[in-house]
Enzyme design. Structure first.
Site, PDB file in Angstrom:
ATOM      1  N   GLU A 293      22.007  14.086  -3.540  1.00  0.00           N
ATOM      2  CA  GLU A 293      22.389  15.403  -3.028  1.00  0.00           C
ATOM      3  C   GLU A 293      21.203  15.888  -2.226  1.00  0.00           C
ATOM      4  OE1 GLU A 293      22.146  19.206  -2.471  1.00  0.00           O
ATOM      5  OE2 GLU A 293      21.833  19.204  -4.630  1.00  0.00           O
ATOM      6  N   CYS A 327      19.558  24.414  -1.947  1.00  0.00           N
ATOM      7  CA  CYS A 327      20.267  23.627  -0.943  1.00  0.00           C
ATOM      8  C   CYS A 327      21.599  24.276  -0.584  1.00  0.00           C
ATOM      9  CB  CYS A 327      20.472  22.197  -1.432  1.00  0.00           C
ATOM     10  SG  CYS A 327      21.121  22.081  -3.098  1.00  0.00           S
TER      11      CYS A 327
END
Length: 541
Positions: A293, A327
């Site tokens: 990720e 993020c």
């Protein structure tokens, strides 16, 4: 030995404590915070049952008080990494054969330790060394990590229970083997829960792990290792190493036994690792699992039917919680002309109420960015915006790095939908707004889809169900986690499995059974009770 098919405790999301004035949890966490602040510690690596020290030391300081020394940690040599790999492989035989119920018990105990005696400590460590407010620490280091551990145990049982059908005279079974070799876990600075989950999820499925936390998360990573050890994790199952990421990665990828990587971090680093795996593919026992990720350039788009205060709240929370160092943080916003002034004025008004400072002061909504490099990168972006003709700062834009790496929540507005702060990840407290004509709603949806290489999170605000459906279709591939009338951050384990595609990662959905399936290799066993004794089929007459 007796046998049973075990159920597991039904997981429920851990309640978030309030830390309200005069609450016992506030008093406890501040007491531990102050205790940790006022002493220095030395953190060795953990390889098997050995606490490994070296002559190569790194320093730890609070981002909000960077001249204060919290302690030191020991960085690995190549030999240390080779030792960690060999130690993990030696532990693999016993660990992989341990009944899954016993593995589950270890991580369920870890969850209860974090929920109980370690809660204040792991939160205080995250506040101190990662500069999170108590709320951000609570939802991360305590609640999310507890949820990862408890829900993953349930997902593990669900996976094992998933079996094929059988026909008369035949019994088909699936066994879910750990991967051959070891897993390399690489975790970021921004979430203590991610650090715990990247290593624990693979280990839970019977794998052994070499875990490298970020240099800027070593302090709370050490608390995680304390929890794992107290929970009964056998030596060598998770080995914690620190140091030069390139050297560690290159050493890991030299090993024939490398079985996979569980990664969260930058897109560029992940692509470089993937490239190295590809170049080394002939040197591995099997095809390694690559789970990552990575970055995001996450969006909020408002339709003309949206409510301005709701959009403004989504922008402030989505862009500025934890200084935008998520993020999933909102960093580009698209507002219709008819609502733009109302939303912007509301954002400006609310930002005037936000104060910056130490997380030990519970009045502060924003603290410091993680280190000097992040501070310099974001300051450079702010100064560039101030100079450019197609963008301007309309709120914030001030900064001070003398005591801590403090940057005001900053809002920019641009007339150029492809302005660089609309498509490049900055990972800090900056959000850029582009205003579009109301009639260009559908064209703006296409713009949102095509502006960034990333596809992690995104949000749409609208009271018009037709508009929402149009956004869902147009932005289908723009975000792995898509939010309707909510900020694009704050995924909860068991409710919103997290991950994105395109430049944002492999979308293997942390907090779901999908992620755990990446750490097993299924084997089908077909047993025929009365085997055939004649090769001839009926059609042969």
């Amino acid at each position: 030995m007796s046998y049973s098919i075990s159920n597991v405790p039904n997981p429920l999301n851990e309640p978030v404590l309030s830390y309200a004035p005069e609450s016992p949890e506030k008093e406890e966490v501040l007491k531990i915070y102050n205790s940790l602040y006022n002493k220095t510690i030395d953190i060795p690596m953990r390889i098997g049952n050995k606490l490994v020290k070296t002559s190569d030391l790194g320093k730890m300081s609070p981002p909000h008080d960077h001249k204060h020394l919290l302690g030191t940690y020991h960085k690995a040599s190549k030999k240390n990494i080779e030792d960690a790999i060999n130690t993990a492989l030696k532990a693999r035989d016993d660990w992989s054969k341990m009944p899954w119920q016993s593995r589950a018990a270890i991580f369920l105990k870890a969850a209860d330790l974090i929920a109980g005696p370690y809660r204040a400590k792991i939160n205080a460590a995250t506040m101190l060394a990662q500069s999170k407010t108590i709320f951000q620490a609570e939802i991360d280091a305590a609640c999310e990590l507890i949820d990862f551990l408890r829900f993953n145990v349930k997902f593990m049982r669900d996976i094992y229970e998933n079996q094929p059908s059988s026909s008369p005279g035949i019994w088909n079974q699936l066994t879910y083997r750990p991967l051959e070799g070891f897993i390399y876990a690489v975790s970021p600075f921004n979430f203590t829960a991610i650090a715990g989950n990247l290593s624990a999820s693979a280990a839970m499925m019977g794998n052994v792990v070499v875990w490298k936390p970020s240099d800027y998360q070593v302090y709370s990573a050490n608390v995680l290792m304390e929890v794992f050890i107290e929970a009964g994790l056998p030596d060598g199952v998770i080995n914690m190493v620190f140091g030069d990421p390139e050297m560690i990665t290159d050493t890991v990828l030299e090993s024939f036994e490398f079985a996979g990587i569980h990664y969260t971090g930058s897109t560029s680093v992940f692509r470089d690792i993937w490239n190295k795996v590809g170049k080394n593919i002939n040197n591995f026992r099997s095809y390694p699992r690559i789970v990552g990720e990575t970055g995001g350039k996450d969006f909020i788009i408002a339709h003309q039917s949206a409510k301005p205060k709701e959009v403004a709240t989504g922008i402030i929370r989505g862009a500025f919680e934890f200084q935008g160092q998520k993020c999933s943080a909102a960093s580009r916003v698209y507002l219709p002309e008819s609502l733009a002034n109302s939303v912007i004025n509301e954002v400006k008004k609310e930002l005037k109420t936000i104060t910056l400072g130490s997380p030990s002061d519970f009045n502060n909504f924003v603290t410091a960015v993680i280190h000097q490099g992040a501070f310099d990168r974001i300051v450079n972006a702010i100064e560039k915006i101030k100079e450019d003709k197609d963008a301007e700062i309309i709120a914030g834009g001030n900064y001070d790095g003398s005591k801590g790496y403090f940057i005001e929540p900053t809002v920019a507005i641009t007339t150029n939908p492809d302005y660089y702060t609309m498509n490049q990840e900055l990972f800090g407290p900056i959000v850029t707004i582009y205003i579009y004509p109301d009639k260009n709603w559908n064209d703006t949806l296409k713009l949102v889809d095509n502006t960034s290489e990333y596809a992690l999170t995104g949000a749409v605000y609208s009271q018009d169900r037709y508009a929402l459906e149009e956004a869902l279709v147009a932005l289908e591939n723009s975000a792995g986690n898509f939010y309707i009338n909510d900020k694009p951050t704050g995924a909860v384990v068991g409710q919103q499995p997290f991950g994105g595609a395109r430049g944002s990662g492999t979308n293997d959905k942390a907090g779901s059974a999908s992620n755990l399936l990446r750490w097993v290799s299924p084997r089908l066993i077909k047993e025929t009770f009365v085997p055939a004794s004649d090769y001839r089929y009926p059609f042969l007459g």
